[in-house]
Each structure stands twice: as C-alpha cells, then as structure tokens.
Write an enzyme that holds these catalytic residues in place. Structure first.
Site, PDB file in Angstrom:
ATOM      1  N   LEU A  12       0.824  -1.207   0.000  1.00  0.00           N
ATOM      2  CA  LEU A  12       0.000   0.000   0.000  1.00  0.00           C
ATOM      3  C   LEU A  12       0.864   1.265   0.000  1.00  0.00           C
ATOM      4  CD1 LEU A  12      -2.767   1.320   0.105  1.00  0.00           C
ATOM      5  CD2 LEU A  12      -2.748   1.054   2.599  1.00  0.00           C
ATOM      6  N   ASP A  36      13.067   2.433  12.054  1.00  0.00           N
ATOM      7  CA  ASP A  36      12.713   1.040  12.366  1.00  0.00           C
ATOM      8  C   ASP A  36      11.652   1.003  13.463  1.00  0.00           C
ATOM      9  OD1 ASP A  36      12.529  -1.636  12.881  1.00  0.00           O
ATOM     10  OD2 ASP A  36      14.700  -1.977  13.049  1.00  0.00           O
ATOM     11  N   ALA A  60       3.739  -1.625   8.891  1.00  0.00           N
ATOM     12  CA  ALA A  60       3.117  -2.556   9.838  1.00  0.00           C
ATOM     13  C   ALA A  60       3.801  -3.909   9.764  1.00  0.00           C
ATOM     14  CB  ALA A  60       1.631  -2.728   9.524  1.00  0.00           C
ATOM     15  N   THR A  62       3.004  -7.384   9.171  1.00  0.00           N
ATOM     16  CA  THR A  62       1.815  -7.963   8.520  1.00  0.00           C
ATOM     17  C   THR A  62       1.863  -9.489   8.375  1.00  0.00           C
ATOM     18  OG1 THR A  62       2.816  -7.555   6.362  1.00  0.00           O
ATOM     19  CG2 THR A  62       1.306  -5.869   7.193  1.00  0.00           C
ATOM     20  N   ASP A 102      -9.315  -5.641   9.000  1.00  0.00           N
ATOM     21  CA  ASP A 102     -10.509  -6.438   9.333  1.00  0.00           C
ATOM     22  C   ASP A 102     -10.198  -7.496  10.409  1.00  0.00           C
ATOM     23  OD1 ASP A 102      -8.818  -7.733   7.464  1.00  0.00           O
ATOM     24  OD2 ASP A 102     -10.418  -9.075   6.838  1.00  0.00           O
ATOM     25  N   TYR A 125      -1.577 -10.767  15.525  1.00  0.00           N
ATOM     26  CA  TYR A 125      -1.565  -9.666  14.544  1.00  0.00           C
ATOM     27  C   TYR A 125      -2.774  -8.753  14.752  1.00  0.00           C
ATOM     28  CZ  TYR A 125      -2.490  -7.340  10.073  1.00  0.00           C
ATOM     29  OH  TYR A 125      -2.790  -6.404   9.111  1.00  0.00           O
ATOM     30  N   LYS A 129      -2.821  -4.840  16.068  1.00  0.00           N
ATOM     31  CA  LYS A 129      -3.357  -3.739  15.254  1.00  0.00           C
ATOM     32  C   LYS A 129      -4.487  -3.020  16.010  1.00  0.00           C
ATOM     33  CE  LYS A 129      -2.655  -2.786  11.456  1.00  0.00           C
ATOM     34  NZ  LYS A 129      -1.723  -1.772  10.876  1.00  0.00           N
ATOM     35  N   TRP A 150      -7.832  -7.899   2.961  1.00  0.00           N
ATOM     36  CA  TRP A 150      -7.498  -8.703   1.770  1.00  0.00           C
ATOM     37  C   TRP A 150      -6.783  -7.846   0.700  1.00  0.00           C
ATOM     38  CZ3 TRP A 150     -11.351 -13.080   0.212  1.00  0.00           C
ATOM     39  CH2 TRP A 150     -11.826 -13.728   1.353  1.00  0.00           C
TER      40      TRP A 150
END
Ligand SMILES: NC(=O)c1ccc[n+]([C@@H]2O[C@H](COP(=O)([O-])OP(=O)(O)OC[C@H]3O[C@@H](n4cnc5c(N)ncnc54)[C@H](OP(=O)(O)O)[C@@H]3O)[C@@H](O)[C@H]2O)c1
Length: 287
Positions: A12, A36, A60, A62, A102, A125, A129, A150
């Site tokens: 992204l 970092d 992030a 991920t 999500d 995870y 978040k 997704w």
C-alpha cells in the site's frame, strides 16, 4: 500539502506514494531503513522531524502467522510504534491517517462489519493492530483510522501474485472456501485515502472493494482472468477446501466483510466491485 508515507516498500505504501506523486502532492516515503518500528522509542522524533502536514502510516508487521511466534515484535511495530507515530505527529500539530485491518474482528457476524462494531481479534496480529488503533485514538482523537482487508496490488507480495505463480506451476490448486471477505486493490485504497485526507474526515472508516468472496472465489477469478489476459496458466482445476484442511498457526475470521456504507457517502464515486479491480490490476501487471 506535504505527506509522509511510512511502509513505503510495502504494497500500500508504494502504491500511495506513486498515486500522490502523480497527483502532484509533495510526498516523502520512509521505510524500515530510515525508521525502524522495532525501536518505538525512536519513532516519535523521527516522524516529528519531517514536519509533514499528513502522515499516512502504512508501515506494519503484517505476517499474520509469524506473529504468533514473535508477538513482542508484532506489538512493538503495530501497537507501540503506531502510538509513537501519533505522538510524533502531535508534537508539531500535524494530521495522521493510520491504516488498520478487518482482523480486529472475530468473524462471528454474518452481516458486514460497521465501524462501531465490537473488536475481538483472534490472533496476535489482529490484537496488535487493535491496540495500535486504540493508542492512536488516545493520543490523537482527531486521527483518521482506515480499516481495510485482503489487500493486493502490483507491488509487494500478496494472494493474487501467489495464485498466479502456483497456477503457472501446478495442475490443481486447493483454496479455502469457508473464509469470506472482500478483496481490496491498493490503487482503490490509495484513492480513498486521498479523499479522506484532502477532506480531513476524522474518525474510523472501512474501505475495501464492493462485493463478497471466499478465498476460493477470489482464486478462481484470478485464474479465469489471468488466462483470458494471456498469463502463463497451467492449472486445470481450482478445488474448494475447508479451513480445517489447511491449518495455519493464526486463526482467521470466517467472515470479515467490511461495510462501506459510511465511506460511500463521502467518496463521490462508486467503489469498484472486486472483480472489476482485479481485472484492472491484472491488466496493469501484464504491461
Ligand atoms: N495485507 C493485507 O491483506 C492487509 C489487510 C488489512 C489491512 N492491512 C493493513 O494495511 C497496511 C499496509 O499493509 P501492506 O499490505 O501494504 O503490508 P506490507 O506489504 O507487508 O507492507 C508493510 C510495510 O511495513 C514495513 N515494516 C514492517 N516492519 C517494520 C519495521 N520494524 N520498521 C519499519 N517498517 C516496517 C515493511 O517493511 P519491509 O518491506 O522492510 O518489510 C513494509 O514495507 C498495514 O497497516 C496492514 O496492517 C493489510
């Protein structure tokens, strides 16, 4: 307007950087090399130094399954550094858009998740978040939190690229059909981010493409479209399997469709259906 994009080497972050550049917005991209997030105590100063009008935090941790093995790192990056980014922005009076997921939801619902629905992450995870979101809100109540799901795009690693690779190598693919959500193309997420920051819309927002799919539906469409567009596709069959046949270290929500009702009202255009955006991405990637 000057925008600082973190996680610029990611899916992204890269897309957003290019989108902002082509919209003639002054943009600085930073990645792990410059700042970092495993060292949260350095993050606020590093962000404040840039004095950007907007910070869009795409950086992030991920790796959903790996996070179960290294929760400390996941929490440093997704909780502590997200909060530290907000603290950095607050120091000089800038604005922040934090990207979230999500996976803060448990997936027990059977209708699209709205922004105010209760969080109950299933794994490290998602928990990291979710706590990151809370830290950001605590420091900067006027921040924008954008949850998506997704995610795939031309840059970085994702499900679409994995399916393209496997479909070129194998005769059969097996893909879970009991996890349902909606894919989100990075180019469409980046467009939504531009609207959110240009209009300065504080609060929590959900964005993905339109429609609903299982991972199996998504994989099938990838294969069909890729074949049509001339990608090298060997696979003859995509077979649905239950998640029980594909155990992973981290549990995932069975249902994580995000409601776009709130964001539709401010976008001023129709959100593309996921099939339409998948086709656009595959066309762009084949060029
Ligand atoms: N991917 C999805 O399906 C998905 C779904 C929902 C929400 N999201 C959210 O969307 C946002 C963007 O995700 P994405 O798909 O673009 O992820 P991505 O491709 O994995 O990019 C994440 C970026 O964060 C950077 N990062 C990781 N650890 C770091 C550290 N210790 N210090 C500094 N930077 C670090 C990575 O740097 P390196 O390149 O050096 O590793 C990478 O460039 C994230 O907030 C994510 O939680 C993603």
């Amino acid at each position: 307007m000057k925008v600082l994009v973190t996680g610029v080497a990611g899916q992204l972050g890269r897309e957003l950087m290019l989108k902002l550049q082509s919209a003639n917005v002054a943009v600085i991209g930073i990645g792990r090399g410059e700042l970092d997030f495993a060292n949260p105590e350095q993050v606020a100063a590093g962000i404040a130094e840039q004095q950007a009008d907007w910070v869009v935090n795409c950086g992030a941790y991920t790796r959903v399954d790996r996070a179960e093995e290294e929760p400390e790192l996941a929490f440093q990056v997704n909780r502590d550094s997200a909060k530290a980014v907000a603290e950095g922005v607050k120091r000089y009076g800038g604005r922040l858009l934090q990207v979230s997921t999500d996976f803060i939801f448990d997936g027990n619902q059977s209708h699209p998740y709205q922004e105010g629905d209760g969080a109950n992450p299933l794994g490290v995870y998602g928990q990291s978040k979710w706590e990151g979101e809370q830290g950001v809100r605590e420091v900067l109540p006027e921040a924008i939190i954008l949850r998506t799901a997704w995610v795939y795009g031309e840059h970085g690693n994702n499900f679409v690229k994995t399916m393209l690779r496997l479909a070129a190598e194998r005769d059969e693919l097996t893909v879970v059909d009991d996890q349902v959500g909606t894919p989100a193309w990075t180019a469409d997420i980046a467009d939504a981010i531009l609207v959110l920051i240009k209009g300065d819309h504080p609060g929590t927002w959900h964005f993905t493409n339109e429609g609903v799919a299982s991972w199996y539906d998504f994989a099938q469409e990838i294969v069909i479209m890729a074949r049509r567009l001339g990608y090298p596709i060997r696979v003859k069959r995509v077979r649905p399997i239950p998640s029980a046949d594909f155990p992973t270290p981290a549990a995932r929500p069975a249902y994580s469709v995000l409601s776009k009702q709130k964001i539709r009202a401010i976008l001023g255009y129709d959100i593309p259906h996921w099939r339409q955006s998948l086709t656009a991405m595959l066309k762009a990637s084949s060029r």
